[in-house]
Design a protein around this motif. Structure first.
Motif, short mmCIF file in Angstrom:
data_model
loop_
_atom_site.label_atom_id
_atom_site.label_comp_id
_atom_site.label_asym_id
_atom_site.label_seq_id
_atom_site.Cartn_x
_atom_site.Cartn_y
_atom_site.Cartn_z
N LYS A 404 0.44 16.36 19.30
CA LYS A 404 -0.28 17.55 19.76
C LYS A 404 -0.32 17.61 21.29
CE LYS A 404 -3.37 18.15 15.76
NZ LYS A 404 -4.79 18.16 15.32
N CYS A 405 -0.56 16.46 21.90
CA CYS A 405 -0.58 16.41 23.37
C CYS A 405 0.79 16.74 23.94
CB CYS A 405 -1.02 15.03 23.83
SG CYS A 405 -2.75 14.63 23.48
N HIS A 406 1.84 16.18 23.33
CA HIS A 406 3.19 16.43 23.81
C HIS A 406 3.54 17.91 23.76
CE1 HIS A 406 4.29 12.02 22.60
NE2 HIS A 406 3.56 12.08 23.70
N ALA A 407 3.16 18.57 22.68
CA ALA A 407 3.46 20.00 22.51
C ALA A 407 2.79 20.85 23.58
CB ALA A 407 3.03 20.46 21.12
N GLU A 408 1.68 20.34 24.12
CA GLU A 408 0.95 21.09 25.16
C GLU A 408 1.32 20.65 26.57
OE1 GLU A 408 -1.07 23.71 24.74
OE2 GLU A 408 -0.48 23.64 22.63
N GLY A 409 2.32 19.78 26.69
CA GLY A 409 2.78 19.39 28.01
C GLY A 409 2.06 18.21 28.61
N LEU A 410 1.51 17.32 27.78
CA LEU A 410 0.87 16.10 28.25
C LEU A 410 1.59 14.92 27.62
CD1 LEU A 410 -1.42 14.51 29.68
CD2 LEU A 410 -2.76 14.77 27.57
N LEU A 411 2.21 14.09 28.44
CA LEU A 411 2.91 12.91 27.96
C LEU A 411 1.93 11.76 27.82
CD1 LEU A 411 5.40 11.23 27.29
CD2 LEU A 411 5.83 11.00 29.75
N VAL A 412 1.72 11.30 26.57
CA VAL A 412 0.87 10.15 26.30
C VAL A 412 1.66 9.16 25.46
CG1 VAL A 412 -1.28 11.47 26.42
CG2 VAL A 412 -0.14 11.16 24.21
N LEU A 413 1.21 7.92 25.49
CA LEU A 413 1.85 6.83 24.75
C LEU A 413 0.89 6.30 23.68
CD1 LEU A 413 3.26 4.83 27.81
CD2 LEU A 413 4.42 6.61 26.49
N THR A 414 1.47 5.74 22.64
CA THR A 414 0.67 5.06 21.63
C THR A 414 0.85 3.56 21.77
OG1 THR A 414 2.44 5.20 19.99
CG2 THR A 414 0.83 7.00 20.04
N ALA A 415 -0.02 2.80 21.11
CA ALA A 415 0.06 1.34 21.16
C ALA A 415 -0.81 0.80 20.04
CB ALA A 415 -0.41 0.82 22.52
N GLY A 416 -1.00 -0.51 20.05
CA GLY A 416 -1.91 -1.15 19.12
C GLY A 416 -1.22 -1.84 17.97
N THR A 417 -1.76 -2.96 17.57
CA THR A 417 -1.25 -3.70 16.43
C THR A 417 -1.20 -2.83 15.19
OG1 THR A 417 -2.09 -5.79 17.35
CG2 THR A 417 -1.67 -5.73 14.97
N TYR A 418 -2.15 -1.91 15.07
CA TYR A 418 -2.23 -1.04 13.89
C TYR A 418 -1.69 0.36 14.16
CZ TYR A 418 -5.60 -4.79 13.24
OH TYR A 418 -6.20 -6.03 13.19
N GLY A 419 -1.09 0.57 15.35
CA GLY A 419 -0.53 1.87 15.68
C GLY A 419 -1.55 2.97 15.83
N ASN A 420 -2.79 2.62 16.14
CA ASN A 420 -3.89 3.60 16.15
C ASN A 420 -4.53 3.76 17.52
OD1 ASN A 420 -5.09 0.99 16.07
ND2 ASN A 420 -6.98 1.86 15.24
N VAL A 421 -3.80 3.41 18.57
CA VAL A 421 -4.36 3.48 19.92
C VAL A 421 -3.54 4.47 20.76
CG1 VAL A 421 -4.77 2.19 22.05
CG2 VAL A 421 -5.27 1.13 19.83
N LEU A 422 -4.24 5.35 21.46
CA LEU A 422 -3.65 6.19 22.50
C LEU A 422 -3.93 5.51 23.83
CD1 LEU A 422 -4.89 9.65 21.24
CD2 LEU A 422 -2.50 8.99 21.40
N ARG A 423 -2.87 5.24 24.58
CA ARG A 423 -3.04 4.55 25.87
C ARG A 423 -2.63 5.46 27.01
NH1 ARG A 423 2.00 0.28 26.38
NH2 ARG A 423 3.42 1.33 24.95
N PHE A 424 -3.35 5.33 28.11
CA PHE A 424 -3.17 6.23 29.24
C PHE A 424 -2.90 5.42 30.51
CE2 PHE A 424 -6.52 7.95 26.39
CZ PHE A 424 -5.70 8.81 25.68
N LEU A 425 -1.76 5.72 31.13
CA LEU A 425 -1.31 5.00 32.33
C LEU A 425 -0.86 6.01 33.38
CD1 LEU A 425 0.85 2.45 30.32
CD2 LEU A 425 -1.09 1.78 31.77
#
Length: 449
Positions: A404-425
């Protein structure tokens, strides 16, 4: 409208601008070429092909300008094509691109090492050598520790990530996608618990003491402290989900290492160079590692990494035992000097702390009204939210929100052992207007609006 220098010359508008869907037709065309030329094992977070980048934005082949909350995974902290980096690299590329430092050396390599010896935690005598990547730095740090101690065992932690080579893949905790099908793995690697406050069974207040006690007990009983060459740990676990170990945990592990002649290796590949609001994340609790590994943000996007450590450890290795053909490439060394100048001149340590204050304030307020946010954590410009099934701590995959963020022009990354984290750098040079706009897009995606 604010602007940022890019390519060392023209000003790149610091604005989000969508002129096509994301990805647009030109990016889709290029992605089709990628699929026929590049193996699928090289994944893509967002299939937009970049033509320009600078400040807090990346511009794609369709002319879309996206807000960058990724910095190439914490690499372009000073921005893409930062002027001091560009100037130094352009001069160097006209002089020479390579000689191999082990054949005929050059001053910039030595200068980078001198600066890292002075800037990294601790006032003891240090040595530094340069390699190409974070994984190579970690692998070499383990080599040094084994050589200096005469021991073989290496201890790492749950949720840790250290690279994709055979040894560093073994050191990494998460199986998929990093380890699946790539075994057998390197021997003499032992994993112990990390102090993960949000998921500690008896609560965050008990996390540091209990996790440290468990880790030390496992080392003593299952490995034997006298057999351990090194403990390798990220001061904030990166790929594992931006986990800040409970305060007090790292000092207890360091104390155990000191008492038992174990080399304490800090993997600051993702946390280093002002990212967390300190120059190095170890500084937050006064940790002075025996060896510190750095990469990513060190050279503004050029391949470079470093191993910095106590002189007696690094000097123990025989001549020729360390090195590599491209390690400390002169272009990358000049870029690193430009990065360090930029951090100092533009006060990016303080800027990272400011970014953290802005992000944490808004995200913690958002957590109070969005029930899929289980945890908000991080320091400086290294912030994450962990998503959960409402009313539980069961992991909720982060991919849908990221899309959803990508579609609106915001590049975000995911992370986490369980794939459930949004990380911001975000880049540390991102202007406040883009930071705030990006957070608004994120809030909308998480709120389901």
């Amino acid at each position: 409208m604010t602007t940022a220098t890019t390519h060392g010359g023209p000003q790149l508008p610091q604005e989000r601008r969508l002129v096509t869907e994301i990805p647009g037709p030109r990016s889709r065309e290029l992605f089709a070429r990628k699929q026929s030329a590049v193996p699928p094992g090289i994944g893509t977070t967002l299939p937009v092909f970049v033509t320009h980048a600078g400040g807090g934005v990346v511009v794609d082949a369709d002319g879309n300008s996206l807000i960058d909350f990724g910095s190439g995974i914490a690499v372009t902290s000073v921005g893409n094509a930062a002027p001091r980096v560009v100037e130094r690299v352009q001069k160097q590329v006209a002089d020479f691109t390579h000689t191999c430092f082990m054949v005929t050396p050059y001053e910039s390599y030595v200068e980078v090492c001198e600066k890292l010896n002075g800037l990294t935690p601790g006032d003891h005598e240090k040595r530094t050598f340069l390699v190409n990547s974070g994984a190579e730095a970690v692998e070499n740090a383990v080599k040094v520790a084994r050589h200096a101690t005469g021991r073989q065992a290496v201890v790492v932690f749950d949720h840790g990530y250290h690279g994709r080579t055979l040894l560093t893949m073994t050191l990494t905790a998460k199986n998929m996608p990093y380890k699946q099908g790539f075994g057998p793995f390197a021997p003499e690697v032992h994993r112990v618990p990390l102090a993960y406050p949000f998921r500690w069974p008896t609560g965050p207040e008990n996390c540091a003491d209990e996790a440290a006690a468990q880790a030390i007990d496992m080392i003593n009983k299952q490995v034997g402290a006298e057999n351990v060459a090194a403990v390798v740990i990220e001061p904030i676990a990166g790929e594992g989900g931006f986990i800040e170990p409970a305060r007090g945990f790292l000092p207890k592990i360091l104390e155990f290492c000191r008492a038992n002649g174990i080399v304490f290796i800090a993997d600051e590949v993702q946390t280093g160079f002002a990212r967390t609001g300190d120059l190095f994340a170890c500084e937050d609790e006064g940790i002075v590692p025996d060896i510190i590994c750095t990469a990513k943000g060190i050279a503004g996007g050029l391949p470079l990494a470093a191993v910095t450590g106590r002189a007696e450890l690094l000097d123990s290795v025989h001549v020729g035992g360390l090195g590599g053909t491209y390690g400390g490439n002169p272009l990358a060394c000049e870029a690193a000097l430009g990065v360090l100048e930029t951090i100092e001149q533009e006060k990016l340590v303080e800027r990272a702390a400011h970014i953290g204050e802005v992000m944490l304030s808004r995200l913690r307020a958002l957590r109070e009204r969005v029930d899929i946010i289980g945890d908000v954590r991080g320091r400086g410009a290294m912030i994450a939210i962990e998503l959960v099934v409402p009313g539980t701590k069961d992991p909720l995959p982060a991919g849908e929100i990221a899309a959803k963020c990508h579609a609106e022009g915001l590049l975000v990354l995911t992370a986490g052992t369980y794939g459930n984290v949004l990380r911001f750098l975000p880049p540390l040079v991102m202007p406040d207007n883009l930071l705030e706009e990006g957070l608004s897009i994120l809030e909308k995606a998480l709120s389901g609006d």
